[in-house]
Design an enzyme around this catalytic site. Structure first.
Site, PDB file in Angstrom:
ATOM      1  N   LYS A  53      55.277 -22.299  61.757  1.00 43.08           N
ATOM      2  CA  LYS A  53      55.963 -21.044  62.033  1.00 43.08           C
ATOM      3  C   LYS A  53      56.885 -20.655  60.883  1.00 43.08           C
ATOM      4  O   LYS A  53      57.041 -19.486  60.588  1.00 43.08           O
ATOM      5  CB  LYS A  53      56.787 -21.168  63.321  1.00 43.08           C
ATOM      6  CG  LYS A  53      55.946 -20.971  64.562  1.00 43.08           C
ATOM      7  CD  LYS A  53      56.810 -20.841  65.799  1.00 43.08           C
ATOM      8  CE  LYS A  53      57.066 -22.184  66.413  1.00 43.08           C
ATOM      9  NZ  LYS A  53      57.711 -22.145  67.720  1.00 43.08           N
ATOM     10  N   ARG A  66      47.377 -32.204  66.751  1.00 40.39           N
ATOM     11  CA  ARG A  66      47.562 -30.758  66.649  1.00 40.39           C
ATOM     12  C   ARG A  66      46.364 -30.129  65.954  1.00 40.39           C
ATOM     13  O   ARG A  66      45.629 -30.791  65.242  1.00 40.39           O
ATOM     14  CB  ARG A  66      48.862 -30.421  65.945  1.00 40.39           C
ATOM     15  CG  ARG A  66      48.947 -30.847  64.507  1.00 40.39           C
ATOM     16  CD  ARG A  66      50.374 -30.868  64.001  1.00 40.39           C
ATOM     17  NE  ARG A  66      50.952 -29.538  63.921  1.00 40.39           N
ATOM     18  CZ  ARG A  66      52.043 -29.146  64.598  1.00 40.39           C
ATOM     19  NH1 ARG A  66      52.660 -29.964  65.403  1.00 40.39           N
ATOM     20  NH2 ARG A  66      52.525 -27.941  64.438  1.00 40.39           N
ATOM     21  N   GLU A  91      59.355 -23.068  71.304  1.00 40.34           N
ATOM     22  CA  GLU A  91      60.671 -22.628  70.867  1.00 40.34           C
ATOM     23  C   GLU A  91      60.530 -21.154  70.455  1.00 40.34           C
ATOM     24  O   GLU A  91      59.646 -20.829  69.663  1.00 40.34           O
ATOM     25  CB  GLU A  91      61.130 -23.471  69.673  1.00 40.34           C
ATOM     26  CG  GLU A  91      62.546 -23.140  69.296  1.00 40.34           C
ATOM     27  CD  GLU A  91      63.072 -23.913  68.084  1.00 40.34           C
ATOM     28  OE1 GLU A  91      62.384 -24.824  67.596  1.00 40.34           O
ATOM     29  OE2 GLU A  91      64.177 -23.559  67.635  1.00 40.34           O
TER      30      GLU A  91
HETATM   31  P1  ATP Z   1      55.388 -25.179  64.184  1.00 46.03           P
HETATM   32  O1  ATP Z   1      55.300 -26.596  63.772  1.00 46.03           O
HETATM   33  O2  ATP Z   1      54.202 -24.346  63.872  1.00 46.03           O
HETATM   34  O3  ATP Z   1      56.656 -24.501  63.795  1.00 46.03           O
HETATM   35  P2  ATP Z   1      56.209 -26.081  66.705  1.00 46.03           P
HETATM   36  O4  ATP Z   1      55.485 -27.272  67.117  1.00 46.03           O
HETATM   37  O5  ATP Z   1      57.581 -26.272  66.217  1.00 46.03           O
HETATM   38  O6  ATP Z   1      55.343 -25.213  65.753  1.00 46.03           O
HETATM   39  P3  ATP Z   1      56.810 -25.179  69.302  1.00 46.03           P
HETATM   40  O7  ATP Z   1      57.300 -23.862  69.686  1.00 46.03           O
HETATM   41  O8  ATP Z   1      57.732 -26.323  69.418  1.00 46.03           O
HETATM   42  O9  ATP Z   1      56.288 -25.017  67.844  1.00 46.03           O
HETATM   43  O10 ATP Z   1      55.440 -25.503  70.018  1.00 46.03           O
HETATM   44  C1  ATP Z   1      55.248 -25.396  71.404  1.00 46.03           C
HETATM   45  C2  ATP Z   1      54.164 -26.325  71.827  1.00 46.03           C
HETATM   46  O11 ATP Z   1      52.976 -26.044  71.110  1.00 46.03           O
HETATM   47  C3  ATP Z   1      54.516 -27.756  71.557  1.00 46.03           C
HETATM   48  O12 ATP Z   1      54.267 -28.476  72.747  1.00 46.03           O
HETATM   49  C4  ATP Z   1      53.593 -28.197  70.477  1.00 46.03           C
HETATM   50  O13 ATP Z   1      53.191 -29.499  70.688  1.00 46.03           O
HETATM   51  C5  ATP Z   1      52.420 -27.220  70.598  1.00 46.03           C
HETATM   52  N1  ATP Z   1      51.857 -26.960  69.285  1.00 46.03           N
HETATM   53  C6  ATP Z   1      52.487 -26.443  68.216  1.00 46.03           C
HETATM   54  N2  ATP Z   1      51.661 -26.378  67.159  1.00 46.03           N
HETATM   55  C7  ATP Z   1      50.463 -26.859  67.574  1.00 46.03           C
HETATM   56  C8  ATP Z   1      49.191 -27.064  66.952  1.00 46.03           C
HETATM   57  N3  ATP Z   1      48.981 -26.744  65.680  1.00 46.03           N
HETATM   58  N4  ATP Z   1      48.187 -27.584  67.696  1.00 46.03           N
HETATM   59  C9  ATP Z   1      48.384 -27.887  68.981  1.00 46.03           C
HETATM   60  N5  ATP Z   1      49.552 -27.736  69.628  1.00 46.03           N
HETATM   61  C10 ATP Z   1      50.587 -27.227  68.942  1.00 46.03           C
HETATM   62 MG    MG Z   2      58.444 -27.799  67.768  1.00 50.80          MG
END
Ligand code: ATP
Ligand code: MG
Length: 570
Positions: free
Chosen positions: A290, A280, A55
């Site tokens: 984020k 994760r 995102e």
């Molecule tokens: P955050 O929780 O940090 O705000 P998010 O998961 O909302 O991050 P996205 O932009 O939705 O952020 O993430 C894009 C992709 O990255 C998703 O497929 C998610 O599964 C993966 N991802 C996000 N954070 C991690 C992590 N800590 N380890 C592995 N994969 C991750």
């Molecule tokens: Mg997300």
């Protein structure tokens, strides 16, 4: 949470950290097993198609790097395809700056999406048509409850939810109301479109989840074309389906959303990727969400998203990490089904291992102490090896003269036992030069040591023909008249506790000493023409990288990428 420290030293000692090909190789994980099986049964007609779906509401962090390495690695290893897709369905938090930074970061990491930079928002029309399809099938309805009322009627893990009074609207009424939502006739929050599933499902995600919200807000790509926006739950599986993704790899928190994605795609009867969840990445001494990283940036705790202390890809790049080291790190940590906290020392190990092979050695004195060689009155150039790990890196000349700088910490007036560097009356070898002896210690009025008077032994010149005289200590130095000043930034961990994310008062756990700025380090002249992002090992002081933000024509600024040894090793 489990902390992964126990494994690190075994991993570091045993692993051949060079990028291995996971297919058939040692790092084959459970996802590869699933794909192997799918290929055997020809489930997807021999195709493998993955994606990374961020995102665009912040910069990418090291957790995202894990996901990129995993998804792109799979596509590469199976000769499949890898999409970069922006999950840009929320107009309120998304910005072009984030889109641009994400593209740059994925490319830098080596994730090859070819020409496939895709946007979830480009599928709004298709998703709208699919929503209409569900309404026509009696599987979705327009609900007038507000967000609070919907939340309150959802029930709990032990109690079923309550059906909305609008649940049994006719298909015709729903079609008309949804059309009017689409046209912008209703204010924000006044209506939603909900899936009609089961208010007493044990899985709360299946209790008539919201598919569309009314949000009168400009979208970064779609402008004002839309005022109804799909929820993540409705959009995500659809996006994967539209792109023909075969293996939709996501983090564990989406495991209990899978039945909902399955339900949507089954009701629509469209391409239905297989979702696979993995744990994760959580990294010690940092936060990864984020939302929190944004807060650090917005409230000025750090110097932007690319502050070298941030766990962002852009921060690591600025600090001097290489894509290879991050990919190797992803390889070492592997892919698991259980959440854990990974020791940041493992990431530092990966960068050290990579820079050891590629960074030339140079000499820089961070906290200078003047040394005068009283019996030397000449000038000469000495030969130094650029990188003992890389025979092709060659040698260079370094100037030697009567006045030098050494590191303050390499001299002690009252040394403890086992201190092998310079002491009053003692000897030490200057790297690539001579053995010197400390004859006199000069102090200022406060009693601080400000200069050492030494003599050198001409018989001890480094290299062939040198005398057999041996001393225990070897220290680095620079020639006072030939060196130049630079700013050097040393970093410590951003937080003082191992798992700040778990702490209510996480901001209170910020390390007040995470940045030390040295404004007049003394560098050997060969460094003078360094360019932003050039990487070096400053002998004995660590790996350093030229900062691209603060370096000017007048002044070079270096970031310490990592120390030479794990200084936190117990
Ligand atoms: P955050 O929780 O940090 O705000 P998010 O998961 O909302 O991050 P996205 O932009 O939705 O952020 O993430 C894009 C992709 O990255 C998703 O497929 C998610 O599964 C993966 N991802 C996000 N954070 C991690 C992590 N800590 N380890 C592995 N994969 C991750
Ligand atoms: Mg997300």
């Amino acid at each position: 949470m489990i902390i992964f420290t126990h494994k690190i030293w075994t991993v570091m000692n045993n692993i051949d950290i060079k990028s291995t090909n996971p297919v058939g190789g040692k790092s084959k994980n459970f996802i590869y097993e699933i794909i192997d099986e799918d290929l055997k049964t020809n489930k997807w007609g021999g195709n493998v198609h993955t994606r990374f779906p961020p995102e665009p509401n912040g910069y990418l962090h090291i957790g995202h790097a894990k996901s990129i390495c995993l998804n792109y690695g799979i596509a590469r290893d199976y000769n499949g395809k890898f999409n970069l897709r922006f999950d840009d369905t929320n107009p309120e938090k998304e910005e072009q700056e984030y889109v641009d930074s994400i593209i740059e970061d994925v490319k830098w990491l080596g994730g090859d999406f070819e020409d496939r930079i895709l946007y979830g928002s480009d599928y709004f029309e298709q998703m709208y048509l699919w929503a209409v399809d569900l309404i026509k099938k009696g599987k979705a309805y327009v609900c007038d409850l507000n967000a609070d009322e919907i939340r309150q009627s959802r029930g709990t893990l032990t109690e079923p939810g309550k059906e909305s009074p609008y649940r049994n609207r006719t298909i015709e009424e729903n079609l008309e109301l949804f059309e009017r939502m689409h046209k912008g006739e209703f204010p924000n929050g006044s209506k939603t479109l909900r899936a009609k599933i089961d208010m007493s499902s044990p899985n709360i995600n299946l209790r008539d989840p919201i598919m569309y919200r009314i949000v009168h807000e400009e979208h970064h790509r779609q402008g004002n074309d839309w005022c109804i926006y799909p929820t993540y739950d409705w959009a995500h599986g659809n996006e994967d389906s539209i792109e023909g993704i075969t293996h939709s790899i996501c983090t564990l928190e989406f495991e209990n959303h899978r039945p909902l994605y399955d339900w949507f795609l089954d009701q629509l009867g469209v391409h239905h990727p297989q979702q696979i969840e993995f744990a994760r990445l959580n990294l010690s001494y940092t936060v990864m969400s984020k939302r929190r990283l944004l807060q650090l940036v917005k409230e000025g705790f750090v110097d932007g998203w690319d502050d070298p202390r941030m766990p962002t890809i852009s921060g690591y790049r600025r600090r001097g990490y290489t894509p290879e080291s991050i990919r190797n790190f992803a390889e070492i940590i592997g892919v698991a089904k259980r959440d854990a906290l990974t020791d940041i020392a493992l990431l530092e190990y990966a960068i050290r291992d990579d820079l050891n092979k590629r960074a030339n050695r140079v000499m820089a004195v961070l906290k200078p102490l003047k040394v005068v060689i009283t019996n030397y009155d000449s000038e000469e150039e000495l030969e130094a090896v650029n990188n003992p790990e890389d025979p092709d890196a060659g040698t260079r000349k370094i100037p030697f003269s009567r006045e030098l700088f050494i590191e303050q910490s390499d001299f002690m007036e009252n040394p403890p036992k086992g201190f092998y560097r310079l002491v009053p009356g003692g000897e030490v070898r200057l790297r690539y030069a001579y053995i010197i002896k400390c004859e006199e210690v000069i102090k200022n009025d406060n009693g601080d040591v400000i200069e050492l008077r030494c003599t050198y032994d001409p018989e001890t010149k480094s290299g062939a023909g040198s005398s057999n005289k041996k001393v225990k200590g070897v220290i680095h130095w620079v020639s006072a008249k030939n060196c130049f000043d630079a700013e050097v930034r040393l970093y410590d961990r951003l937080f003082t506790v191992e798992n700040p994310g778990a702490d209510e008062d996480w901001l209170g756990k910020l390390n007040p000493n995470s940045l030390e700025v040295i404004s007049n380090a003394k560098l050997e002249p060969s460094l003078k023409n360094s360019k932003p992002l050039d990487k070096f090992q400053f002998e004995r002081m660590g790996y350093f990288c030229v900062d691209f933000k603060y370096t000017t024509n007048e002044k070079l600024v270096f970031n310490r990428t990592v120390t030479l040894k794990d200084s936190w090793k117990k």
